[in-house]
Design an enzyme around this catalytic site. Structure first.
Site, mmCIF file in Angstrom:
data_model
loop_
_atom_site.group_PDB
_atom_site.id
_atom_site.type_symbol
_atom_site.label_atom_id
_atom_site.label_comp_id
_atom_site.label_asym_id
_atom_site.label_seq_id
_atom_site.Cartn_x
_atom_site.Cartn_y
_atom_site.Cartn_z
ATOM 1 N N LYS A 103 0.857 -1.192 0.000
ATOM 2 C CA LYS A 103 0.000 0.000 0.000
ATOM 3 C C LYS A 103 0.882 1.226 0.000
ATOM 4 O O LYS A 103 1.995 1.210 0.532
ATOM 5 C CB LYS A 103 -0.860 0.021 1.264
ATOM 6 C CG LYS A 103 -2.064 0.925 1.176
ATOM 7 C CD LYS A 103 -3.145 0.278 0.324
ATOM 8 C CE LYS A 103 -4.520 0.790 0.595
ATOM 9 N NZ LYS A 103 -5.539 -0.217 0.292
ATOM 10 N N GLY A 216 -20.085 7.065 3.407
ATOM 11 C CA GLY A 216 -19.101 7.167 2.330
ATOM 12 C C GLY A 216 -19.809 7.098 0.986
ATOM 13 O O GLY A 216 -20.647 6.220 0.765
ATOM 14 N N GLY A 218 -17.957 7.679 -2.108
ATOM 15 C CA GLY A 218 -16.907 7.728 -3.129
ATOM 16 C C GLY A 218 -17.094 6.539 -4.057
ATOM 17 O O GLY A 218 -18.210 6.022 -4.217
ATOM 18 N N ASN A 219 -16.009 6.079 -4.649
ATOM 19 C CA ASN A 219 -16.110 4.980 -5.608
ATOM 20 C C ASN A 219 -16.705 3.719 -4.984
ATOM 21 O O ASN A 219 -17.498 3.009 -5.596
ATOM 22 C CB ASN A 219 -14.731 4.686 -6.219
ATOM 23 C CG ASN A 219 -14.826 3.646 -7.312
ATOM 24 O OD1 ASN A 219 -15.604 3.788 -8.246
ATOM 25 N ND2 ASN A 219 -14.072 2.574 -7.187
ATOM 26 N N GLY A 221 -18.562 3.539 -1.942
ATOM 27 C CA GLY A 221 -19.899 3.808 -1.421
ATOM 28 C C GLY A 221 -20.957 3.856 -2.510
ATOM 29 O O GLY A 221 -22.045 3.291 -2.371
HETATM 30 N N1 GLU Z 1 -7.543 -0.072 -2.854
HETATM 31 C C1 GLU Z 1 -8.272 -1.288 -2.981
HETATM 32 C C2 GLU Z 1 -8.254 -2.063 -1.681
HETATM 33 O O1 GLU Z 1 -8.027 -1.519 -0.628
HETATM 34 C C3 GLU Z 1 -7.846 -2.115 -4.190
HETATM 35 C C4 GLU Z 1 -6.413 -2.481 -4.228
HETATM 36 C C5 GLU Z 1 -5.965 -3.123 -5.532
HETATM 37 O O2 GLU Z 1 -6.780 -3.321 -6.420
HETATM 38 O O3 GLU Z 1 -4.777 -3.394 -5.639
HETATM 39 O O4 GLU Z 1 -8.524 -3.226 -1.655
#
Ligand code: GLU
Length: 408
Positions: A103, A216, A218-219, A221
């Site tokens: 991340k 939420g 966003g994408n 929610g």
């Molecule tokens: N950001 C999303 C998550 O927290 C997707 C991560 C991804 O597709 O690599 O799961």
């Protein structure tokens, strides 16, 4: 301040005690393989230089390349990114895709910069981490406040710097014209809808009015809202960072979306009452869906949460104390590492298509995602029954077993 990385480790400890998991494995999984902090100098529109701070944490790659999003938020911290990378390792193991966990994040408020500045920060971040990522090494994606446009800039920057011929495979969540997958944008919400349907089919809660509150918009929610509306459930409350709206008779999603688009916020939606985010969490609904940020359900408010089912579409919305309170009061919590795993599940399909030069139709992607989510829920449910434990601990136990098999 509640430290999400401590929360993550406490969740693992709890699961490990339930299933008597190998203690050396557990200790190894508590430390990320590596993490970096980078400085990103950017010349702003007014000609002044500003230096932004970014992070990337690579937690574990026993099951495949590190994988996880990049978030842009003023409160991003190293501990948050480490926790989120840790959750990605477990999430990918639960949903059964061959990825490890990673991340990243950059500390700033994207709503306060111009589009040109946003592009420079996105490219600047990649300039600093380009040697640490790659299609078979670490594959970033969108997360809070990042989207396909930002991924496209990052691919372009990465391609320029590394001359990697398959640069698009280094990122998922790209736009369709740039190697993105059909269905990826709605995938997290769509996948959550599939898991929720499976959960409800088990009759674990007695739903009175089939009502749902979602924090939420966003994408994640927006698409989970569409998915639950398709299940025939009534969304009585929605919120974004500026506040929420409530209508006992049910909110009209199309109107809410149009209002948000027009005014930039959900509040003052006609036919509904304004409520705070704190009030939304305590509504007398059947299902509460936190779909924004971590640490919103805490020791302070958990006792007042009325929903019998909490369905975590955000990463890490429930603190350890709140989790304990929910468990003691017989509430069901479907954990983030299962509920929101449809996003990364589809990222796997996108990466696979890029690696093999394929482009699948939307139906095919969503069908595959559906099977993936149904299987993930069934696997977690089996462990939940076997150990008579919470869904969170069951998901951790399942993931830890898969990580052990992969030689973690
Ligand atoms: N950001 C999303 C998550 O927290 C997707 C991560 C991804 O597709 O690599 O799961």
């Amino acid at each position: 301040m509640i430290n999400p990385f401590e929360t993550a480790k406490a969740q693992l400890d709890k699961a490990a005690a339930t299933a008597n998991l190998d203690s050396d494995l557990i200790e190894r999984l508590k430390v990320p393989d590596r993490y970096v902090e980078v400085s990103i100098p950017v010349v702003m529109d007014n000609g002044e230089q500003k230096i932004f701070t970014g992070f990337r944490s690579q937690h574990n790659n026993a099951r495949g390349p590190y994988k996880g999003g990049i978030r842009f938020h003023p409160e991003v911290s190293l501990d948050e990114v480490r926790a989120l990378s840790f959750w990605m390792t477990f999430k990918n193991a639960v949903v059964g895709v061959p990825f490890g966990g990673g991340k990243g994040g950059v500390v700033f408020d994207p709503k306060k910069v111009s589009p040109a500045e946003l592009e420079k920060i996105s490219r600047g971040y990649i300039q600093k981490i380009s040697r640490l990522i790659g299609p078979e090494l670490d594959v970033p994606a969108p997360d809070v406040n990042t989207n396909s446009q930002i991924m496209d800039w990052m691919v372009d920057e990465y391609a320029k710097l590394t001359r990697n011929k398959n640069a698009p495979a280094c990122f998922t969540g790209k736009s369709l014209g740039n190697g993105g997958s059909e269905g990826r944008q709605e995938a997290t919400g769509f996948g959550g809808g599939i898991v929720l349907r499976e959960v409800l089919a088990k009759n674990l809660i007695q739903a009175r009015g089939k009502t749902i509150a979602i924090q939420g918009f966003g994408n994640v929610g927006q698409f989970i809202a569409e998915a639950v509306a398709n299940l025939g459930w009534k969304i009585v409350a929605l919120s974004d960072s500026k506040g929420g709206v409530y209508n006992e008779a049910g909110l009209n999603l199309t109107e809410a979306e149009a209002h948000k688009k027009q005014t930039g916020a959900l509040k003052d939606l006609s036919g509904s009452a304004n409520i705070t985010n704190a009030e939304l969490l305590e509504l007398g609904v059947d299902v509460l869906i936190p779909a924004a940020l971590e640490n919103v359900l805490t020791a302070e408010n958990a006792g007042r949460v009325k929903a019998p089912l909490i369905f975590e579409m955000a990463n890490g919305p429930t603190t350890t104390e709140a989790d304990e309170i929910f468990q003691n009061s017989g509430k069901i919590v479907i954990p983030d590492i299962l509920a929101n795993s449809g996003g990364v599940g589809t990222s796997y399909f996108e990466w696979y298509q890029n690696m093999h030069g394929e482009h699948w139709p939307r139906e095919q992607v969503l069908d595959k995602l559906k099977s993936l989510m149904i299987q993930a829920f069934a696997d977690v449910f089996t462990v939940h029954k076997k150990y008579q434990t919470s869904f969170r601990s069951a998901a951790y136990i399942l993931a830890a077993e898969r990580l052990a098999e992969a030689g973690s």
